[in-house]
Design an enzyme around this catalytic site. Structure first.
Site, mmCIF file in Angstrom:
data_model
loop_
_atom_site.group_PDB
_atom_site.id
_atom_site.type_symbol
_atom_site.label_atom_id
_atom_site.label_comp_id
_atom_site.label_asym_id
_atom_site.label_seq_id
_atom_site.Cartn_x
_atom_site.Cartn_y
_atom_site.Cartn_z
ATOM 1 N N HIS A 183 0.855 -1.180 0.000
ATOM 2 C CA HIS A 183 0.000 0.000 0.000
ATOM 3 C C HIS A 183 0.896 1.236 0.000
ATOM 4 C CE1 HIS A 183 -3.457 2.569 0.817
ATOM 5 N NE2 HIS A 183 -2.632 3.254 1.597
ATOM 6 N N SER A 239 -7.361 3.714 9.350
ATOM 7 C CA SER A 239 -8.124 3.631 8.105
ATOM 8 C C SER A 239 -7.422 2.698 7.112
ATOM 9 C CB SER A 239 -8.261 5.052 7.530
ATOM 10 O OG SER A 239 -8.653 5.026 6.197
ATOM 11 N N LYS A 287 -8.427 -1.751 6.407
ATOM 12 C CA LYS A 287 -8.777 -2.311 5.090
ATOM 13 C C LYS A 287 -7.798 -3.409 4.694
ATOM 14 C CE LYS A 287 -8.946 1.951 3.674
ATOM 15 N NZ LYS A 287 -9.159 3.296 3.159
HETATM 16 N N1 URA Z 1 -5.891 6.635 2.698
HETATM 17 C C1 URA Z 1 -6.785 5.951 3.422
HETATM 18 O O1 URA Z 1 -7.237 4.888 3.022
HETATM 19 N N2 URA Z 1 -7.182 6.480 4.590
HETATM 20 C C2 URA Z 1 -6.710 7.654 5.070
HETATM 21 O O2 URA Z 1 -7.108 8.060 6.136
HETATM 22 C C3 URA Z 1 -5.783 8.345 4.296
HETATM 23 C C4 URA Z 1 -5.377 7.807 3.112
#
Ligand code: URA
Length: 423
Positions: A82, A183, A187
């Site tokens: 990521h 965040s 995911k």
């Molecule tokens: N990308 C994300 O998925 N969440 C964030 O808070 C910032 C960037």
């Protein structure tokens, strides 16, 4: 529980209990807490932070708000990557097929770009026919058969984040290290990958402008990943100038295919191989990825990945008919080509979106004909702006005001990779 009591606790610098955090995330996900109350909580967190225990509970509540994918049927070690975002950052397009060609499975569930950094899905959608939406069954089959999938995250994955991120976007509460870390990691953990390499960017074109902020974010995410059983490494990379030679959608795909075919710019190859080596180490695969960029093996996985998602890897990509050139205003060495300026210009040309629902142009973007370090003569081209609506040019050119510096002497380039944090 009363949400206003929780907001007051955080506002006044207190700690939230585990039950309080779980109740808040669950209630907001199910629309039992109003947006204005959730906004107040997010703002309190932005100012007061979350301690390590609060953050662990907050993140696991976000993960548990939806499903956690089971990738055990894939039959290969799983490892994802990521990036916290950058201008011209097409590394995933090269990296994911490359790492799959080395024997790992890369389950990249991606979002769309918002603001001046482009989204991986938007880039791939410039390929005629290519589909971002897959069912979980299709995704698992592709991972098993080809070893890589880059597709849209379904609505069942960390739905709490979907709501909270949209709210943060419109309430000035994105820039909080615990909120960003939870965040992203919720995911990635819900996606089911066994290991993860984070490219945490810093500089003018990144979320984090300073190295120390990026380091804190990286350390926070590595801690969260490790605590949740995901082997996690973070690479800290500089994002002061665009990565490679292009920032846009189709033009970044073209540059990625060039790199998968043994060409491509040195900085893109450098970050791709650095990330690939870290991913392979986490997947316990002892292999040098570099030769696979030159011998066609990574490219053939790319072709298979595009075909599996209904795209035609041999199709000609759309190209701009309208081009505007930005020329050197003096002779000398380029000492700065500002990533933020180029990113905003590409965005204003139509490559990016301001709201989630906006369409993006496949052809719009900026090509860097010369980069920092290059010797340039007065009047020589530095940038080429690609656009399908010439009405967008003035705003894009305005974003580039002051974005280029030229001096008599070159300045020494700082290394692209500033540090690597391993758990
Ligand atoms: N990308 C994300 O998925 N969440 C964030 O808070 C910032 C960037």
């Amino acid at each position: 529980m009363q949400v206003v009591d929780l907001i007051r606790t955080k506002r006044d610098g207190g700690r939230l209990g585990d039950d309080e955090i779980r109740w808040f995330i669950d209630s907001y996900t199910h629309a039992h807490i109003a947006d204005e109350q959730a906004s107040a909580m997010l703002m309190a967190i932005l100012f007061r932070g979350l301690d390590a225990a609060e953050l662990a509970t907050w993140t696991s509540a976000m993960i548990n708000s939806g499903e956690r994918m089971d990738l055990s049927s894939v039959g290969r070690p799983t490892v994802d990557k990521h990036s916290t975002g950058g201008v011209g950052d097409k590394a995933s397009l090269v990296l994911c097929p490359l790492v799959a060609a080395c024997g790992a499975a890369v389950p990249q569930l991606s979002g769309r770009g918002l603001g001046h950094t482009g989204g991986t899905l938007d880039k791939l959608e410039a390929i005629p026919g290519w589909q971002a939406l897959l069912t979980p069954v299709q995704m698992l089959r592709q991972l098993h058969d080809i070893g890589v999938v880059i597709c849209a995250a379904g609505p069942g994955l960390a739905p709490a984040d979907r709501k909270l991120y949209a709210l943060r976007d419109v309430t000035g509460t994105v820039e909080s290290i615990p909120l960003i870390a939870s965040s992203i990691m919720s995911k990635k953990i819900a996606e089911g990958t066994e290991s993860l390499v984070l490219d945490v960017t810093f500089g003018t074109g990144a979320f984090m402008k300073q190295l120390d902020q990026a380091r804190e974010l990286a350390e926070t995410m590595v801690r969260i990943g490790t605590a949740n059983g995901v082997r996690t490494t973070a690479v800290l990379s500089r994002m002061d100038t665009p990565l490679g030679r292009s920032a846009g959608n189709a033009i970044e795909v073209t540059e990625s295919v060039e790199t998968l075919s043994g060409g491509g710019p040195a900085d893109l190859i450098d970050i791709t191989l650095t990330l690939a080596r870290e991913m392979l180490a986490l997947a316990h695969i002892d292999m040098d990825p570099a030769p696979l960029l030159n011998d066609g093996r990574a490219l053939s996985v790319w072709d298979a990945m595009i075909r599996a998602q209904s795209g035609d890897p041999a199709a000609l990509l759309p190209v701009a008919t309208q081009r505007e050139v930005v020329r050197a205003e003096r002779t000398g060495y380029i000492t700065r080509l500002d990533a933020f300026g180029v990113g905003v210009a590409a965005w204003r040309l139509g490559a990016g979106r301001s709201r989630k629902e906006d369409p993006v142009s496949p052809i719009a973007g900026v090509v860097c004909l010369a980069k920092p370090g290059a010797r340039i003569e007065l009047g020589e081209p530095i940038l080429e702006l690609h656009v399908d609506d010439p009405g967008r040019l003035p705003a894009a050119l305005q974003a580039l005001q002051g974005a280029i510096s030229i001096a008599d002497e070159p300045v020494e380039a700082l290394p692209l990779i500033a540090d690597i944090l391993r758990a």
